[in-house]
Motif scaffolding. Sequence first.
Motif, PDB file in Angstrom:
ATOM      1  N   GLU A 103       0.917  -1.279   0.026  1.00  0.00           N
ATOM      2  CA  GLU A 103      -0.089   0.065  -0.199  1.00  0.00           C
ATOM      3  C   GLU A 103       0.953   1.141  -0.118  1.00  0.00           C
ATOM      4  O   GLU A 103       0.569   2.191  -0.704  1.00  0.00           O
ATOM      5  CB  GLU A 103      -0.836   0.072   1.292  1.00  0.00           C
ATOM      6  N   LYS A 106       2.519   1.658  -3.511  1.00  0.00           N
ATOM      7  CA  LYS A 106       1.480   2.183  -4.220  1.00  0.00           C
ATOM      8  C   LYS A 106       1.102   3.657  -4.255  1.00  0.00           C
ATOM      9  O   LYS A 106       1.036   4.405  -5.098  1.00  0.00           O
ATOM     10  CB  LYS A 106       0.306   1.302  -4.336  1.00  0.00           C
ATOM     11  N   GLU A 107       1.061   4.190  -2.980  1.00  0.00           N
ATOM     12  CA  GLU A 107       0.775   5.544  -2.534  1.00  0.00           C
ATOM     13  C   GLU A 107       2.171   6.492  -3.148  1.00  0.00           C
ATOM     14  O   GLU A 107       2.013   7.538  -3.625  1.00  0.00           O
ATOM     15  CB  GLU A 107       0.481   5.835  -1.208  1.00  0.00           C
TER      16      GLU A 107
END
Length: 127
Positions: A103, A106-107
């Motif tokens: 996550e 991805k950010e």
Amino acid sequence: VIAGVAVLARAIPAAYGAALANARKSGADKAAEEAARKGASFLGKARISRDEALNVLNLTEGEATAEAIQKQYDRYFEANKVEKGGSFYLQSKIYRAKELLDEYVKEKNAEMMKEGQGGSQGQGKTK
């Protein structure tokens, strides 16, 4: 019937107020606020921090790429298989670390793409 409804209309808010007061006295409201601050869900499970996730997968923030995360995940998850005498607890930590770092990557990639697009605007050709 109307009198019964009127009694209930006064009793329910009074009971709710008393329950809130009791929770404040027992410290339950402070515990709930603390759990929410730490990222716990209503089931009481707290998410691990990014630093802890990096430590679990033995990575630094600079090394945390999708490929490196997957490589370390595969290595440590396989090494801790219950069938091989490993630990289900450690497998869970490894899985959660990968989940959080995926996550995060991805950010980070989305942020870099946004910065890249913002920097290239207004640089068109002029005649």
